[in-house]
Structures are given as structure tokens and as C-alpha cells.
Design a protein around this motif. Structure first.
Motif, PDB file in Angstrom:
ATOM      1  N   ALA A  80      97.113  61.850 121.118  1.00 52.46           N
ATOM      2  CA  ALA A  80      97.604  60.526 120.726  1.00 52.46           C
ATOM      3  C   ALA A  80      96.603  59.446 121.123  1.00 52.46           C
ATOM      4  O   ALA A  80      96.255  58.571 120.318  1.00 52.46           O
ATOM      5  N   LEU A  81      96.104  59.502 122.360  1.00 57.39           N
ATOM      6  CA  LEU A  81      95.140  58.491 122.805  1.00 57.39           C
ATOM      7  C   LEU A  81      93.817  58.618 122.059  1.00 57.39           C
ATOM      8  O   LEU A  81      93.172  57.615 121.742  1.00 57.39           O
ATOM      9  N   THR A  82      93.406  59.853 121.764  1.00 52.49           N
ATOM     10  CA  THR A  82      92.184  60.045 120.982  1.00 52.49           C
ATOM     11  C   THR A  82      92.334  59.435 119.601  1.00 52.49           C
ATOM     12  O   THR A  82      91.425  58.753 119.100  1.00 52.49           O
ATOM     13  N   GLY A  83      93.488  59.650 118.970  1.00 56.31           N
ATOM     14  CA  GLY A  83      93.729  59.086 117.646  1.00 56.31           C
ATOM     15  C   GLY A  83      93.731  57.574 117.653  1.00 56.31           C
ATOM     16  O   GLY A  83      93.196  56.926 116.738  1.00 56.31           O
ATOM     17  N   VAL A  84      94.306  56.983 118.696  1.00 53.15           N
ATOM     18  CA  VAL A  84      94.323  55.524 118.804  1.00 53.15           C
ATOM     19  C   VAL A  84      92.894  55.001 118.947  1.00 53.15           C
ATOM     20  O   VAL A  84      92.492  54.035 118.292  1.00 53.15           O
ATOM     21  N   ARG A  85      92.104  55.611 119.809  1.00 54.21           N
ATOM     22  CA  ARG A  85      90.724  55.155 119.978  1.00 54.21           C
ATOM     23  C   ARG A  85      89.941  55.265 118.672  1.00 54.21           C
ATOM     24  O   ARG A  85      89.136  54.386 118.343  1.00 54.21           O
ATOM     25  N   GLN A  86      90.151  56.364 117.935  1.00 50.69           N
ATOM     26  CA  GLN A  86      89.452  56.503 116.658  1.00 50.69           C
ATOM     27  C   GLN A  86      89.761  55.326 115.740  1.00 50.69           C
ATOM     28  O   GLN A  86      88.865  54.761 115.107  1.00 50.69           O
ATOM     29  N   ALA A  87      91.015  54.926 115.676  1.00 52.38           N
ATOM     30  CA  ALA A  87      91.417  53.838 114.781  1.00 52.38           C
ATOM     31  C   ALA A  87      90.873  52.492 115.240  1.00 52.38           C
ATOM     32  O   ALA A  87      90.724  51.570 114.422  1.00 52.38           O
ATOM     33  N   LEU A  88      90.579  52.346 116.516  1.00 55.12           N
ATOM     34  CA  LEU A  88      90.073  51.072 117.022  1.00 55.12           C
ATOM     35  C   LEU A  88      88.583  50.863 116.750  1.00 55.12           C
ATOM     36  O   LEU A  88      88.048  49.788 117.033  1.00 55.12           O
ATOM     37  N   TYR A  89      87.916  51.867 116.185  1.00 56.36           N
ATOM     38  CA  TYR A  89      86.498  51.697 115.877  1.00 56.36           C
ATOM     39  C   TYR A  89      86.259  50.711 114.739  1.00 56.36           C
ATOM     40  O   TYR A  89      85.161  50.197 114.579  1.00 56.36           O
ATOM     41  N   SER A  90      87.260  50.455 113.927  1.00 58.90           N
ATOM     42  CA  SER A  90      87.082  49.527 112.819  1.00 58.90           C
ATOM     43  C   SER A  90      88.413  48.870 112.483  1.00 58.90           C
ATOM     44  O   SER A  90      89.443  49.546 112.391  1.00 58.90           O
ATOM     45  N   ASN A  91      88.397  47.549 112.252  1.00 55.07           N
ATOM     46  CA  ASN A  91      89.636  46.876 111.861  1.00 55.07           C
ATOM     47  C   ASN A  91      90.116  47.332 110.495  1.00 55.07           C
ATOM     48  O   ASN A  91      91.274  47.103 110.136  1.00 55.07           O
ATOM     49  N   ASP A  92      89.257  47.995 109.704  1.00 56.15           N
ATOM     50  CA  ASP A  92      89.715  48.586 108.446  1.00 56.15           C
ATOM     51  C   ASP A  92      90.767  49.670 108.688  1.00 56.15           C
ATOM     52  O   ASP A  92      91.553  49.979 107.782  1.00 56.15           O
ATOM     53  N   MET A  93      90.770  50.241 109.890  1.00 62.96           N
ATOM     54  CA  MET A  93      91.700  51.330 110.188  1.00 62.96           C
ATOM     55  C   MET A  93      92.955  50.856 110.919  1.00 62.96           C
ATOM     56  O   MET A  93      93.817  51.652 111.255  1.00 62.96           O
ATOM     57  N   TRP A  94      93.068  49.553 111.136  1.00 64.20           N
ATOM     58  CA  TRP A  94      94.249  49.060 111.837  1.00 64.20           C
ATOM     59  C   TRP A  94      95.559  49.373 111.104  1.00 64.20           C
ATOM     60  O   TRP A  94      96.551  49.722 111.745  1.00 64.20           O
ATOM     61  N   PRO A  95      95.623  49.254 109.768  1.00 64.08           N
ATOM     62  CA  PRO A  95      96.872  49.628 109.093  1.00 64.08           C
ATOM     63  C   PRO A  95      97.243  51.104 109.317  1.00 64.08           C
ATOM     64  O   PRO A  95      98.426  51.443 109.417  1.00 64.08           O
ATOM     65  N   VAL A  96      96.228  51.952 109.417  1.00 65.27           N
ATOM     66  CA  VAL A  96      96.493  53.371 109.691  1.00 65.27           C
ATOM     67  C   VAL A  96      97.035  53.535 111.105  1.00 65.27           C
ATOM     68  O   VAL A  96      97.962  54.339 111.342  1.00 65.27           O
ATOM     69  N   LEU A  97      96.508  52.769 112.047  1.00 65.89           N
ATOM     70  CA  LEU A  97      97.014  52.823 113.411  1.00 65.89           C
ATOM     71  C   LEU A  97      98.465  52.354 113.473  1.00 65.89           C
ATOM     72  O   LEU A  97      99.300  52.963 114.167  1.00 65.89           O
TER      73      LEU A  97
END
Length: 516
Positions: free
Chosen positions: A323-340
């Protein structure tokens, strides 16, 4: 608290989205005389590259542009013993469509990320017209051979499935036992001799061989994240061989691993806070309606996973670590914020599919259950690049400060102690040490740094630019790396003008999203 890999996120998405159209190579711009290689390395510098199709270059056949061609370039495993065993560096190329300046070599970072499909980066720009765009897998990585291999796919799945460990004496002992077992597997499966020669020290030597084998008197290079460490180390080793360097998402090589990890913690917290504010402002946010309470609400979502994973359509389920790994992955780009937001909303509802998919993306797990060797390569390269931190007081202090710097990642189980890093039991010594870069005779270079970059914080770019005497381009945004990703035409213009015409960016150039 371990370092987070650099070079992940939006760049990967941008590269995979590019498809290039084939054209014919025309006349070249004249180049200066080729530097004379060391006599004992002449056979490597003067080798003829045998270009062919890209099928069979790793598990990426369907990701190459249709007009890409691939090859392998021979390099000595040990540059002090050039008549010994060799390694093969996998490279891909898309030829220039117009008046050719030379080759543009590109690396996405990591360490451990494959760069082969980067040859498609810059499509429909003057870079495609004037450069043979060349992506490569550094030694030991991806399709280069031999590969760094420490764990099988089954072992990686099993390791990810293990319950988290706290920092009790038992948990620390268990974590350090696993570190020793991992190092032993790496030694058995990769070989101690090769592990001793996978660091940045060797990669810059390989890069110079590639430059010459590609027919370039001077190097033009675009490096992201850890790729900036390769570029700056090349500048230090071969300043007279540099034509142009663009370093985006900079690593400051003067920092030790503790300083770097704490800066990353601060960077990720800053981006998490920005994400939370954006999420709350849009309503229906799984973190509630008050941005000041976002960290607490986030911990309420993830803490139960410590004891019990949630279900997913994949039989593995979602546990705390993933879960924490997935959250960090999404924080690499604001394009992925909706996915987060989707992933956290699912978690609130007792499901974990999206966060598990994000964790798989970060860890290099493919749809068929196999893995890239990104994680193993990251560990092996880091452990020969960085000095060992074997003082338990330093490790304990680092853990405590990391928790303060990134409270959204704090499990609340700090004990004033922490396990030693796996590099303390690595089978070979480190080959590099933190130092300020000092170089003379280097032409003007360019560093791009993003104000709210989670993995390579802005200040590292400021400091690297000062050490290199480089032009600094500032991007105001929440993401890791920006050049040629489609996120800022201002950055792209500055980078392209510099690479093509060697035009320096305007002093103090600051760019914003959406082309400003």
C-alpha cells in the motif's frame, strides 16, 4: 528508512506513449576529431556496432517504436583488466531524420531502470530531426548482459507478502538476517566479480565507449534522476568529451545516503500535502474535508493493513508494505493523483486493487507475474556507489528524523532503534564516495530542477548546477522530472534549443505547467 528509487513516474508514461515514424538519414553536421582512446581499450572504442531488430531485447518487444533498431556494445567488466571478461550494453536507436548533429544518449534513472525505449523520446521535435536518439540499459540492467539477479519472481512475491517488521529487537534481528540472505543470493546468482563492477564509476566508462562506438567525437546526453549522477560523473571524468549535458531531477553527489534519504522524506511529505490539499478541494476525498487532518486520515486507512491485508481481484491481496509503495509511486507525478484518489477510496471501502497495481508498477512486476531486475539492480548499484552506514546510533537517528520529516509514512511504531541497511553486509566494497564535483574545461551544461519534486528535491538541483557551473532551469510543479514529458513547453523549448543549438537558457529561467 530506506532510500526510494529515483527516476520513476511521469517520464515512464511519456516514453511509452511516443511512437515515431521512420524517415531517412540525410547529411551530417561536421564533427571535430575523435579523441584518442587508451591503447589498451582501443578494441572497445573502435568496435563496429551490429544494428538489427529489437525483438528479443528483454520483455519490451511491443514497446519499441516501429523504426527503432537495437544492438549490444561490448565493454570490459573490469576496466583495469580489459583483456578479461566482457559485458554487453543493450542500446536502441532511432536515426535522425534531417541534418544530423550526432547521437543523443538518454537514461531514465533508478538506478536500475531500463532506458531502451527512451530512443522514442522527443518525437516530432527538432531532436528527432538532428539526433540519432539512443536509449541504453546500463551494465547489469534490463537487457544488458550479464544481468544483476538476486531473487526469482516467486521470491520477490514472497518477500512482498511478508508481514511488516517493527523495530523491536526481534524485528531488527529478523530484518538484518534477511539482508544477509539477500546479499548471499545476489553473490551466488550474479557473481562477486560482476557485483564489484556495476557502479556509476564503470557506467561512465561505458558511456564513453558508447560515444566513440556510435561515431561521436563529443557526447550529447540527457539524464533524468539517477541519470543525472551518471552525467555529472561523466563530466568529471571526461570534461573534454562533452558537447552538451541536460540533467533533470538532479542528485547532488556531495550528499551522503543519510542526507539524501531525509531530503527525500521531506520531498515526499511536501508532495503528499499538496496532493491532500488538491483532493480535499475537489470533494468526495477519501482523506476527508480538512487538509490539516489528511495525514491522520491517511494513517487510519493504512494502519489496519499492518495486521490484515485487504482483498483484491488478484489472490495476493494488498498488504501494508505494498500500500505504501503504491502511494509513493502515485506521488511521482500529479498526473497520477486521480489514480491515487481512486486507490485510497477503494481502500476505504475494503479493496486494494489500484494500490496493488501501482506497487507492481514500482517494483517492476509484469502482468505475467515476472519481474524486471530493477529492484535487484537498484540495490546492487546503490551498495557499490554509497558508503556503508554501520553505526547503529546514526541509523537510529536517521529513522527518527525520517518519521518526523514524513509523518504520512510514520507507522507510529518507532522505538529509538532501527536495522542496519543491507549495504553493510554487501559482499563487495563501495567504489564511490560523496564529494562535491570539481571540474575544469567543461562546456556550459543545463540542470532542470522542480520546486516540489519528491524524489530529488529542488535544492539538490540548485547545488548541482553551482558545482558544474551549469544553467539552472526551474520548473514550478509537483512531480519528478519534467523535460520532454509534455508538461511544460517552456522547459522543452529551453532544453531543445540548448541540445540542438547550444543556446544557453535565460539566466534564472523559471517555467510553470501548461506551457508557461
Amino acid at each position: 528508512m530506506a532510500l526510494v528509487r529515483n527516476g520513476r513516474g511521469a517520464l515512464m508514461v511519456a516514453v511509452l506513449a511516443v511512437v515515431a515514424a521512420g524517415c531517412t538519414l540525410t547529411t551530417d553536421e561536421p564533427q571535430g576529431p575523435m579523441p584518442t582512446p587508451p591503447a589498451e581499450l582501443t578494441k572497445f572504442y573502435t568496435q563496429t556496432i551490429q544494428w538489427g531488430g529489437c525483438r528479443g531485447f528483454g520483455a519490451q518487444d511491443d514497446r519499441f517504436a516501429p523504426n527503432a533498431e537495437c544492438a549490444r556494445i561490448n565493454v570490459p567488466i573490469d576496466y583495469a583488466a580489459p583483456d578479461g571478461a566482457t559485458a554487453q550494453i543493450a542500446v536502441s536507436r532511432i536515426k535522425a531524420t534531417g541534418k544530423r548533429i550526432g547521437s543523443l544518449l538518454m537514461n531514465p534513472g533508478g538506478p536500475g531502470e531500463s532506458g531502451l525505449t527512451m530512443s522514442a523520446l522527443g518525437n516530432k521535435t527538432p531532436l528527432a530531426e538532428h539526433f540519432d536518439r539512443v536509449g541504453f540499459d546500463p551494465r547489469g540492467v534490463g537487457s544488458s548482459t550479464p544481468a544483476i539477479v538476486c531473487e526469482t519472481a516467486q521470491e520477490q512475491d514472497a518477500e512482498r507478502a511478508e508481514p511488516p517488521k517493527d523495530n523491536t529487537p526481534h524485528g531488527i534481528a529478523e530484518a538484518e538476517d534477511e539482508n544477509r540472505e539477500y546479499a548471499q543470493r545476489c553473490t551466488e546468482r550474479t557473481g562477486k566479480e560482476f557485483l564489484a563492477h556495476v557502479g556509476t564509476r564503470e557506467v561512465v566508462r561505458d558511456l564513453d565507449v558508447m560515444r566513440a562506438a556510435l561515431g561521436d567525437a563529443k557526447l550529447s546526453y540527457l539524464g533524468y534522476s539517477y541519470g543525472t549522477k551518471i552525467g555529472s560523473a561523466y563530466a568529471e571524468k571526461f570534461p573534454d568529451h562533452v558537447r552538451a549535458l541536460v540533467l533533470d531531477g538532479a542528485i547532488d553527489s556531495s550528499q551522503d545516503p543519510v542526507q539524501e534519504s531525509l531530503r527525500q522524506a521531506e520531498g515526499f511529505q511536501k508532495v503528499f500535502d499538496a496532493y491532500a490539499a488538491d483532493c480535499v478541494s475537489k470533494g468526495e476525498c477519501p482523506l476527508g474535508t480538512d487538509r490539516a487532518q489528511a495525514v491522520q486520515r491517511f494513517r487510519e486507512l493504512v494502519n489496519p493493513l499492518w495486521d490484515k491485508p485487504v482483498s483484491t481481484t488478484d489472490p495476493r491481496g494488498l498488504n501494508y508494505g505494498d500500500a505504501l509503495t503504491g502511494v509513493r509511486q502515485a506521488l511521482y507525478s500529479n498526473d497520477m493523483w486521480p489514480v491515487l484518489t481512486l486507490g485510497l477510496s477503494e481502500l476505504r471501502d475494503g479493496r486494494g486493487d489500484t494500490l496493488l497495481q501501482l506497487a507492481d508498477l514500482y517494483d517492476g512486476r509484469r502482468d505475467d507475474g515476472t519481474y524486471s531486475n530493477t529492484t535487484d539492480a537498484f540495490n546492487a548499484i546503490r551498495c557499490v556507489d554509497d558508503p556503508r552506514i554501520s553505526d547503529r546510533e546514526i541509523t537510529a537517528k536517521q529513522d527518527a528524523e525520517y518519521r518526523k520529516a514524513a509523518p504520512f509514512l510514520d507507522d507510529g511504531r518507532g522505538t529509538g532503534a532501527a536495522p542496519l541497511d543491507q549495504c553493510t553486509v554487501w559482499p563487495v566494497p563501495n567504489t564511490s564516495d560523496p564529494h562535491r564535483i570539481s571540474v575544469t574545461g567543461l562546456p556550459k551544461t543545463v540542470v532542470v530542477s522542480t520546486t516540489d519534486d519528491p524524489a530529488t528535491p529542488y535544492q539538490a538541483g540548485v547545488e548541482l548546477a553551482a558545482q558544474l557551473g551549469a544553467s539552472l532551469v526551474t520548473y514550478q510543479g509537483n512531480r519528478h522530472t519534467i523535460a520532454l514529458s509534455g508538461g511544460s513547453s517552456c522547459v522543452d523549448r529551453a532544453v531543445i534549443d540548448y541540445l540542438v543549438d547550444l543556446k544557453e537558457p535565460a539566466p534564472g529561467l523559471t517555467c510553470a505547467p501548461n506551457g508557461r
